[in-house]
Design a protein around this motif. Structure first.
Motif, short mmCIF file in Angstrom:
data_model
loop_
_atom_site.label_atom_id
_atom_site.label_comp_id
_atom_site.label_asym_id
_atom_site.label_seq_id
_atom_site.Cartn_x
_atom_site.Cartn_y
_atom_site.Cartn_z
N GLN A 515 35.09 24.10 10.15
CA GLN A 515 36.02 25.36 9.47
C GLN A 515 37.00 25.56 8.53
N ASN A 516 37.49 23.50 8.01
CA ASN A 516 38.04 24.03 7.31
C ASN A 516 37.31 22.21 6.28
N PRO A 517 36.47 22.22 5.80
CA PRO A 517 35.39 20.73 5.79
C PRO A 517 36.59 19.87 4.81
N THR A 518 36.86 18.87 4.33
CA THR A 518 37.17 17.93 3.31
C THR A 518 35.88 18.46 1.99
N PRO A 519 37.05 18.26 1.03
CA PRO A 519 36.78 18.25 -0.48
C PRO A 519 35.55 16.99 -1.01
N GLN A 520 34.91 17.31 -1.65
CA GLN A 520 34.50 15.75 -2.40
C GLN A 520 34.72 16.01 -3.90
N THR A 521 34.54 14.48 -4.92
CA THR A 521 35.02 14.90 -5.89
C THR A 521 34.40 14.22 -6.49
N GLY A 522 33.55 14.87 -7.31
CA GLY A 522 31.97 14.63 -8.33
C GLY A 522 31.88 14.01 -9.38
N THR A 523 30.83 13.52 -10.65
CA THR A 523 31.12 13.31 -11.81
C THR A 523 30.42 14.27 -12.56
N SER A 524 30.29 13.67 -13.16
CA SER A 524 29.64 14.62 -14.76
C SER A 524 28.26 14.85 -14.66
N ASN A 525 27.55 13.97 -13.59
CA ASN A 525 25.78 13.64 -13.72
C ASN A 525 25.55 14.22 -11.91
N ASN A 526 26.85 13.91 -11.38
CA ASN A 526 26.95 14.74 -9.86
C ASN A 526 27.54 15.23 -9.17
N PRO A 527 27.32 17.09 -10.13
CA PRO A 527 28.39 17.43 -9.45
C PRO A 527 29.08 17.49 -7.82
N ALA A 528 29.64 17.60 -7.63
CA ALA A 528 30.26 17.83 -5.86
C ALA A 528 30.32 18.73 -5.52
N PRO A 529 29.60 19.85 -3.85
CA PRO A 529 29.73 20.47 -4.01
C PRO A 529 30.90 21.36 -3.24
N LEU A 530 30.90 22.86 -3.72
CA LEU A 530 32.52 23.42 -3.10
C LEU A 530 32.18 23.19 -1.31
N VAL A 531 32.94 23.58 -1.15
CA VAL A 531 33.26 23.33 0.51
C VAL A 531 33.29 24.89 0.76
N LYS A 532 32.81 25.27 1.82
CA LYS A 532 33.37 26.70 2.40
C LYS A 532 34.91 26.57 3.47
N ARG A 533 35.30 27.46 2.38
CA ARG A 533 36.89 28.09 3.23
C ARG A 533 37.18 29.79 3.83
N LEU A 534 37.71 30.18 4.79
CA LEU A 534 38.36 31.36 4.27
C LEU A 534 39.22 31.31 3.70
N ILE A 535 40.05 32.74 2.64
CA ILE A 535 41.01 33.11 1.92
C ILE A 535 42.04 32.74 2.49
N GLU A 536 42.01 33.21 3.32
CA GLU A 536 43.74 33.43 4.85
C GLU A 536 44.14 31.76 4.98
N ASP A 537 43.73 30.79 4.71
CA ASP A 537 43.63 29.29 5.27
C ASP A 537 43.64 28.72 3.88
N VAL A 538 43.68 28.61 2.52
CA VAL A 538 44.12 28.55 1.50
C VAL A 538 45.24 28.62 1.19
N VAL A 539 46.44 27.43 0.59
CA VAL A 539 47.43 27.09 0.55
C VAL A 539 47.55 28.12 -0.62
N GLU A 540 49.31 28.63 -0.29
CA GLU A 540 49.53 29.07 -1.30
C GLU A 540 49.45 28.96 -2.70
N SER A 541 49.77 28.03 -3.21
CA SER A 541 49.10 27.77 -4.86
C SER A 541 48.04 27.74 -4.92
#
Length: 793
Positions: A515-541
């Motif tokens: 439900q809460n996968p770990t995002p990866q860093t990308g590069t200019s030649n290989n952008p990393a896909p965003l990972v899905k989360r629920l809005i309520e699981d996002v930290v306040e900041s």
């Protein structure tokens, strides 16, 4: 010499000169230099309390000149150092030597000698575990140029410019001259020294004293540099308020007051702080001279200080390494014997440019683990949806079990396998998903240590089951039974599965990363896909800042966005273009944008680059780039400059300035929709992508990227986009292509001069090959005709 030979020699000379002039006129300037590179080894793992371990080979390629090579261990655990047993052909840079263990070093060498030294490099560790970034940088050596491998910045000492700057328009000033200098594709600025490591590097490794740096409390200069946020009616109002005047820290106040009565400035709130021990961790760095200027120190509470003292009521600029000491002194503008030159700093992700570039620069990094963990974890695809995992055992300890867990960067199911050996196979993974593996080692005292992440492996499509009866598997698919609902797994604070209870081999781990996968860093030649989360699981900041740039329902934020230019009269369209990326085809468009720092609006503009990329630019440079993609092809922006999001295609985002290795969130409005979560790299940059899903409504939207700055402040960047149904629609309403016009008057005048020179030379050649005789004959014939004309009767 015969006359004909002389004419031929002159003619050949003239033809050669004409050819050179034509080359200059039409810019035929081919280059033949190869681009230098540095390649890094696979991420190593070092055992604790062990000497002379092999980090793998960094390799430098495609350089021919003498190199400046730098090695740096960024944030190493206590006791971690490297050694260079082979130093043949190496010359240590100023302030360095090859004796003993190091955490950083620079040296000059040929490419071959540098590679020999890197191949022999060893690493020794202490008893403290952790991670470390090993950074190796190579560039063509230039005199008075120094590279700090820890912060990745170059510094150039320029031994001239005895005056500082009374005004930003004073061409002879150190402030102005620093801005005219470039190195490896980036513009320089007077150095800003913001921490003890940077100060120590300059003290130890820059071979000069009494150097101008980019700090001032001069009212005239400050009013031009940091207005309109802070303005001063006169010098009395500005006295003792010291700011950095250029670079990434431009406009940041770091000190207020005189000598021992002065105060520190809070890193995030800019509030004044007493110089007490409890405030050390919150204060911005300063390094004013004490009563003993030969003492090197970090930020220290309660020390007796002799500077800044505004001696003679005219000292408003800062000198570093005062009289060869380890500290700063305030000094006057007038010419004097003390100042020897100025220090230019070059850093990435500033001034609209992203990275050092060019054939004369290259760098590479490897992240290493210092711990008693499984090493050399390797994942190999086995069939369509299985992964074979192998690893090397830890260097010490009694192992009772290994748990290898495969997690997906794009939504695949998490699965694992266990082993008491050094391999196992993970099966039943989802098809067409990208997986990487971490091996957790459990020791006989029940302690666990996780390995570094393995290489990534992408599974293949799942083969449909056969329908039986000898028929083709594609004729009649097996009916899919109704699945039994699976309860949502309980969220825990641990991002990885626990080792107890022990799962059986290939059992699905009910991991919160489903439900809460770990995002990866990308590069200019290989952008990393965003990972899905629920809005309520996002930290306040990272929560959305509810603003729709195409709606008047939120009048406060809409007004802030629309009037952002009015808040900063010095931030005009030309300034935004200067701070944008280095390309000819760019233009400012009249679109609203909104940049909020701790919910306070900052001036911003939208710059369109190459008719495909929209960039949000602030007075500190470009912060966010967004472009739409159809496969590898860019989709043009529309005729207003909005990025056109086409269904079933991808959006790529690139940004900078956020906290290193931190998460950020991407939203789409009107109603807040969380597109996904990404992660910045070690420099605070991000390169991410996400698909345009069919369920998103067509029409106008606001794209918003929220993150955290290195100083803990929140950052929110919003820009308008439009969602269209097809590529055909996007092409119909695309912004017209720009017709580039050379508007450089100096270059235009130079080319005009070359053109007239070419015409003149062509005329000379014409005359040399008999043209003069032809002209003379023509004149004689006309004169004879006139003499033969009979007078009229």
């Amino acid at each position: 010499m015969p006359l004909n030979s002389s004419k031929k020699s002159v003619s050949l000379l003239l033809i050669s000169t004409l050819f050179f002039a034509l080359i200059q006129t039409f810019h035929l300037s081919p280059t033949f230099a190869s681009t230098g590179t540095v390649t890094a080894p696979a991420a190593p793992t070092f055992a604790l309390s062990t000497s002379n371990q092999d980090p793998g080979d960094f390799v430098i390629s495609n350089f021919t000149d003498t190199l400046l090579v730098s090695i740096g261990f960024v944030n190493p655990p206590a006791g971690v150092t490297f050694q260079l047993p082979t130093t043949t052909g190496l010359t240590a840079s100023y302030g360095y030597n090859f004796t003993g263990g190091k955490t950083q070093i620079s040296f000059t060498a040929s490419q071959a000698d540098a590679n020999a030294a890197l191949a022999a490099m060893t690493v020794s560790t202490g008893s403290t575990n952790g991670t470390i970034t090993i950074r190796v940088t190579a560039s063509v050596n230039q005199s008075n140029t120094y590279y700090n491998p820890i912060n990745g910045h170059y510094y150039e000492y320029v031994p001239r410019a005895s005056t500082f700057a009374r005004s930003v328009t004073q061409s002879a000033s150190a402030y102005h001259l620093a801005q005219t200098r470039t190195l490896h594709g980036l513009r320089g600025y007077l150095a800003t020294i913001t921490n003890a490591q940077e100060q120590k590097f300059i003290l130890s490794n820059v071979n000069a004293t009494n150097i101008w740096i980019g700090a001032s409390d001069d009212a005239v200069l400050l009013n031009e540099v940091i207005s309109p946020r802070d303005t001063f009616a006169n010098q009395t109002a500005a006295e003792g308020k010291w700011y950095w005047i250029d670079g990434p820290e431009k406009g940041v106040k770091f000190w207020e007051g005189a000598s021992s009565s002065g105060k520190w400035v809070h890193q995030t709130t800019s509030a004044l702080l007493e110089r007490t021990s409890e405030n050390v961790s919150n204060a911005r760095y300063e390094n004013w001279c004490t009563g003993n200027p030969a003492t090197e120190y970090t930020l220290t509470s309660g020390r007796s200080m002799s500077e800044p003292n505004n001696w003679g009521s005219g000292e408003h600029y800062a000198l570093e390494k005062w009289s060869g000491s380890a500290c700063w002194n305030d000094y006057g503008i007038v010419d004097g014997f003390a100042q020897s030159g100025y220090l230019v700093e070059y850093s990435e992700n500033w001034g609209g440019l992203t990275t050092f570039s060019g054939a004369n620069f290259a760098t590479a990094s490897a992240t290493a683990l210092v711990d008693n963990a499984a090493r050399n974890v390797t994942a190999t695809l086995n069939g369509n949806t299985s992964i074979d995992v192998t690893w090397s055992a830890p260097s010490g300890g009694v192992v009772t079990q290994y748990l290898a867990t495969a997690t997906s960067s794009n939504g695949g199911t998490t699965r694992s396998c266990t082993s008491v050996g050094t391999s196992c196979t993970i099966t039943d993974l989802d098809g067409l998903k990208t997986y990487s593996v971490i091996v957790r080692t459990t020791f006989n005292d029940s302690s666990t240590v996780d390995s570094l992440q393995s290489n990534s492996v992408t599974t293949l499509a799942i083969t449909p089951p056969s329908s039986g009866g000898g028929g083709s598997s594609a004729t009649t698919p097996t009916p899919t039974p109704t699945p039994t609902p699976t309860p949502t797994p309980t969220r825990t604070s641990s991002p990885r599965p626990t080792a107890s209870p022990t799962p059986t081999q290939n059992q699905v781990i009910q991991n919160p990363l489903i439900q809460n996968p770990t995002p990866q860093t990308g590069t200019s030649n290989n952008p990393a896909p965003l990972v899905k989360r629920l809005i309520e699981d996002v930290v306040e900041s990272l929560r959305p800042k509810v603003v729709n740039l195409f709606s008047t329902s939120n009048s406060q934020n809409s007004t802030a966005a629309a009037n952002s230019n009015a808040q900063s009269p010095n931030f005009d369209n030309q300034k935004a273009l200067d701070l944008s990326v280095n390309t000819q085809d760019k233009k400012v468009v009249e679109l609203p944008s909104l940049v909020l720092i701790n919910d306070v609006p900052e001036p911003s503009k939208v710059v369109i680059v190459d008719n495909t990329t929209a960039q949000v630019v602030t007075p500190n440079g470009g912060l966010l780039n967004v472009e739409a993609k159809d496969g590898q092809q860019n989709i043009p922006v529309d005729n207003r400059g909005r990025v056109q999001m086409v269904r079933q295609n991808d959006i790529e985002t690139e940004g900078k300035g956020l906290a290193p290795n931190s998460e950020f969130a991407v939203y789409l409005f009107s109603e807040p929709t969380l597109i996904g979560i990404g992660k910045t790299d070690a420099k605070g940059q991000f390169f991410a992508s996400f698909p345009v899903e069919d369920n998103l409504p067509l029409g106008d939207h606001t794209l918003q990227v929220n993150g955290t700055l290195p100083d803990g402040k929140t950052s929110s960047i919003s820009m308008p986009v439009v969602l269209v149904d097809t590529l055909a629609t996007a092409q119909i309403q695309a912004m017209p292509k720009t017709i580039l016009i050379d508007n450089n008057p100096v270059e235009a005048a130079t080319n005009t001069f070359y053109f007239f020179i070419a015409v003149l030379i062509a005329l000379i050649i014409f005359m040399s090959f008999g043209g003069s005789r032809l002209l003379f004959a023509a004149f004689r014939r006309r004169k004879d005709d006139e003499e033969n004309v009979q007078p009229a009767l």
